[in-house]
Design a protein around this motif. Sequence first.
Motif, PDB file in Angstrom:
ATOM      1  N   HIS A 147       0.937  -1.206   0.115  1.00  0.00           N
ATOM      2  CA  HIS A 147       0.019  -0.056  -0.153  1.00  0.00           C
ATOM      3  C   HIS A 147       0.855   1.213   0.129  1.00  0.00           C
ATOM      4  O   HIS A 147       1.506   1.437   0.666  1.00  0.00           O
ATOM      5  CB  HIS A 147      -1.128  -0.038   1.267  1.00  0.00           C
ATOM      6  N   CYS A 153      -4.602   6.053  -1.956  1.00  0.00           N
ATOM      7  CA  CYS A 153      -3.693   4.948  -1.607  1.00  0.00           C
ATOM      8  C   CYS A 153      -3.736   4.090  -2.926  1.00  0.00           C
ATOM      9  O   CYS A 153      -4.565   3.530  -3.632  1.00  0.00           O
ATOM     10  CB  CYS A 153      -4.199   4.062  -0.465  1.00  0.00           C
ATOM     11  N   VAL A 171      -2.400   0.613  -4.565  1.00  0.00           N
ATOM     12  CA  VAL A 171      -1.970  -0.559  -4.337  1.00  0.00           C
ATOM     13  C   VAL A 171      -1.282  -1.599  -5.206  1.00  0.00           C
ATOM     14  O   VAL A 171      -1.922  -1.772  -6.252  1.00  0.00           O
ATOM     15  CB  VAL A 171      -3.164  -1.405  -3.476  1.00  0.00           C
ATOM     16  N   CYS A 181      -2.916   0.462   6.829  1.00  0.00           N
ATOM     17  CA  CYS A 181      -3.278   1.220   5.674  1.00  0.00           C
ATOM     18  C   CYS A 181      -4.265   2.502   6.113  1.00  0.00           C
ATOM     19  O   CYS A 181      -5.510   1.661   6.482  1.00  0.00           O
ATOM     20  CB  CYS A 181      -3.517   0.986   4.538  1.00  0.00           C
ATOM     21  N   HIS A 235      -7.306   1.517   3.667  1.00  0.00           N
ATOM     22  CA  HIS A 235      -7.683   0.226   3.506  1.00  0.00           C
ATOM     23  C   HIS A 235      -7.709  -0.503   4.967  1.00  0.00           C
ATOM     24  O   HIS A 235      -8.366  -1.641   5.068  1.00  0.00           O
ATOM     25  CB  HIS A 235      -6.988  -0.315   2.539  1.00  0.00           C
TER      26      HIS A 235
HETATM   27 ZN   LIG Z   1      -4.151   1.179   1.210  1.00  0.00          ZN
END
Ligand SMILES: [Zn+2]
Length: 130
Positions: free
Chosen positions: A53, A104, A106, A122, A125
């Motif tokens: 991430h 973010c 990924v 994260c 997430h």
């Molecule tokens: Zn993330």
Amino acid sequence: MKNPNSRITFPGDGPWVAVSQHKMQKWATDEGTGPLAIRVMFAAIGHQNSTGHAELAKGELCRILGRADKETGRLEPAGSDTVSRAIRNAKASGFIAPESGARCLVVPRWVAIKRARDAWTCRVHGPQVA
Ligand SMILES: [Zn+2]
């Protein structure tokens, strides 16, 4: 417990190389690197943690994908539509995972793995499991 993210193993035990995250970050900001989807991938790899991430501050991806004004030479951040399109194209090419967003990016584990003992979580997430 040993951090499962501390091992580097790709599917099929395929070969791998190490890259400089500083270089990836530099290429992400360089207009000469190529299409924005490629620059998004470099930004993701350049900023990813050991869970893949790459958490970014609000507006950071706009700045990263910005361009120099042709008249003044000043760096102008990319617009949100441009960033959204770049993320969509990077996802379509498989450079970043579908759950990626501007806050973010990924990186799929079959693309790049970071060996580190840093966070398994994260802000966008939540906690991550390898
Ligand atoms: Zn993330």
